[in-house]
Design a protein around this motif. Structure first.
Motif, PDB file in Angstrom:
ATOM      1  N   ALA A   4       0.850  -1.195   0.000  1.00 48.64           N
ATOM      2  CA  ALA A   4       0.000   0.000   0.000  1.00 48.64           C
ATOM      3  C   ALA A   4       0.878   1.234   0.000  1.00 48.64           C
ATOM      4  N   LEU A   5       0.449   2.250  -0.738  1.00 50.70           N
ATOM      5  CA  LEU A   5       1.168   3.515  -0.771  1.00 50.70           C
ATOM      6  C   LEU A   5       0.931   4.259   0.533  1.00 50.70           C
ATOM      7  N   LYS A   6       2.010   4.659   1.164  1.00 56.33           N
ATOM      8  CA  LYS A   6       1.883   5.392   2.426  1.00 56.33           C
ATOM      9  C   LYS A   6       2.140   6.873   2.161  1.00 56.33           C
ATOM     10  N   LEU A   7       1.176   7.701   2.513  1.00 49.06           N
ATOM     11  CA  LEU A   7       1.310   9.141   2.343  1.00 49.06           C
ATOM     12  C   LEU A   7       1.946   9.749   3.583  1.00 49.06           C
ATOM     13  N   ASN A   8       2.846  10.656   3.374  1.00 51.99           N
ATOM     14  CA  ASN A   8       3.407  11.416   4.486  1.00 51.99           C
ATOM     15  C   ASN A   8       2.543  12.658   4.657  1.00 51.99           C
ATOM     16  N   LEU A   9       1.633  12.598   5.612  1.00 50.16           N
ATOM     17  CA  LEU A   9       0.714  13.706   5.829  1.00 50.16           C
ATOM     18  C   LEU A   9       1.416  14.838   6.568  1.00 50.16           C
ATOM     19  N   ILE A  10       1.043  16.053   6.229  1.00 49.00           N
ATOM     20  CA  ILE A  10       1.615  17.254   6.838  1.00 49.00           C
ATOM     21  C   ILE A  10       0.662  17.740   7.921  1.00 49.00           C
ATOM     22  N   SER A  11       1.199  18.113   9.059  1.00 44.21           N
ATOM     23  CA  SER A  11       0.356  18.617  10.142  1.00 44.21           C
ATOM     24  C   SER A  11      -0.161  20.008   9.790  1.00 44.21           C
ATOM     25  N   VAL A  12      -1.263  20.392  10.417  1.00 38.69           N
ATOM     26  CA  VAL A  12      -1.817  21.730  10.227  1.00 38.69           C
ATOM     27  C   VAL A  12      -0.779  22.783  10.597  1.00 38.69           C
ATOM     28  N   GLU A  13      -0.090  22.570  11.708  1.00 38.68           N
ATOM     29  CA  GLU A  13       0.905  23.546  12.180  1.00 38.68           C
ATOM     30  C   GLU A  13       2.023  23.734  11.153  1.00 38.68           C
ATOM     31  N   ASP A  14       2.538  22.618  10.587  1.00 39.89           N
ATOM     32  CA  ASP A  14       3.608  22.707   9.587  1.00 39.89           C
ATOM     33  C   ASP A  14       3.103  23.369   8.307  1.00 39.89           C
ATOM     34  N   TYR A  15       1.876  23.040   7.913  1.00 40.60           N
ATOM     35  CA  TYR A  15       1.292  23.674   6.727  1.00 40.60           C
ATOM     36  C   TYR A  15       1.190  25.186   6.900  1.00 40.60           C
ATOM     37  N   LEU A  16       0.612  25.629   8.015  1.00 38.64           N
ATOM     38  CA  LEU A  16       0.436  27.064   8.245  1.00 38.64           C
ATOM     39  C   LEU A  16       1.779  27.786   8.309  1.00 38.64           C
ATOM     40  N   ALA A  17       2.760  27.200   8.959  1.00 39.52           N
ATOM     41  CA  ALA A  17       4.087  27.815   9.042  1.00 39.52           C
ATOM     42  C   ALA A  17       4.724  27.893   7.658  1.00 39.52           C
TER      43      ALA A  17
ATOM     44  N   LEU B 251      -5.801  19.621   2.426  1.00 37.76           N
ATOM     45  CA  LEU B 251      -6.950  18.750   2.602  1.00 37.76           C
ATOM     46  C   LEU B 251      -6.561  17.582   3.497  1.00 37.76           C
ATOM     47  N   GLY B 252      -6.787  17.755   4.792  1.00 39.85           N
ATOM     48  CA  GLY B 252      -6.568  16.681   5.749  1.00 39.85           C
ATOM     49  C   GLY B 252      -5.164  16.119   5.766  1.00 39.85           C
ATOM     50  N   GLY B 253      -4.159  16.953   5.557  1.00 41.67           N
ATOM     51  CA  GLY B 253      -2.775  16.503   5.609  1.00 41.67           C
ATOM     52  C   GLY B 253      -2.097  16.455   4.254  1.00 41.67           C
ATOM     53  N   VAL B 254      -2.873  16.555   3.182  1.00 39.78           N
ATOM     54  CA  VAL B 254      -2.325  16.549   1.832  1.00 39.78           C
ATOM     55  C   VAL B 254      -2.334  17.984   1.303  1.00 39.78           C
TER      56      VAL B 254
END
Length: 196
Positions: free
Chosen positions: A4-17, A29-32
């Motif tokens: 299965a392909l594993k996605l490395n989701l980004i946290s909200v905090e890292d996205y906003l920064a 969108l939910g980590g993507v």
């Protein structure tokens, strides 16, 4: 056993920064994270005209317009989404230190061939779940036509305003928006296809 392909989701905090220092905008969108494309002159002309018309009418009132640099945060199924609408009007603002808004009263999107499916599908579905949202306004580029999804009780009603003489009533923010101002000096030509 399948891999299965594993996605490395980004946290909200890292996205906003990251958005505060990124030279390009991304929606979340939910980590993507998805990079956003630029817009053509016609799209920007309509967006600018709409912002000027709204801004003038809201001067001195509690509701404020925001450009596409302001994200809207939405929580769906326990996950956050952040979108950059073309314009939004907020009457109850987040703190000045936030880089997003939670309670838009009205959201505007200028439709293009490249964004129509997203703006009238995924984004519309997400926006219409926002409790504070009173109207979702879709503005066409190739002809003077505006579609408004207006809150009516627990549902939204679709309204169509067509022609340069039409006026969109936005009583929710105590203004009226003439299509003649939205489309001021806009030439109506078919938008090129994405591969041109």
């Amino acid at each position: 056993m399948s891999a299965a392909l594993k996605l490395n989701l980004i946290s909200v905090e890292d996205y906003l920064a990251g958005e505060l220092v990124s030279p390009i905008k991304h929606e979340y969108l939910g980590g993507v994270v998805h990079a956003m494309a630029g817009a053509r002159v016609g799209h920007n002309d309509i967006t600018r005209n709409t912002l000027l018309a709204i801004g003038t009418r809201l001067r001195g009132k509690p509701c404020k317009p925001y450009t596409s640099d302001m994200k809207i945060r939405i929580q769906l199924a326990g996950k956050y989404r952040f979108y950059y609408p073309d314009l939004s009007v907020v009457c109850r603002s987040n703190p000045r230190t936030d880089s997003f808004q939670d309670e838009p009263a009205v959201i505007f999107e200028v439709l293009s061939k490249g964004t129509r499916r997203l703006d009238t599908g995924e984004k519309q579905d997400a926006y219409l779940t926002i409790p504070s949202l009173q109207a979702y306004v879709l503005i066409e580029q190739e002809s003077p036509l505006v579609v408004v999804f207006r809150r009516s009780g627990s549902a939204f009603v679709r309204e169509v305003y067509e022609g340069l003489d039409a006026i969109v009533p936005l009583g929710e923010i105590e203004i009226e928006l003439p299509l003649a101002e939205i489309y001021d000096a806009v030439e109506f030509t078919p938008e090129p296809s994405e591969d041109e």
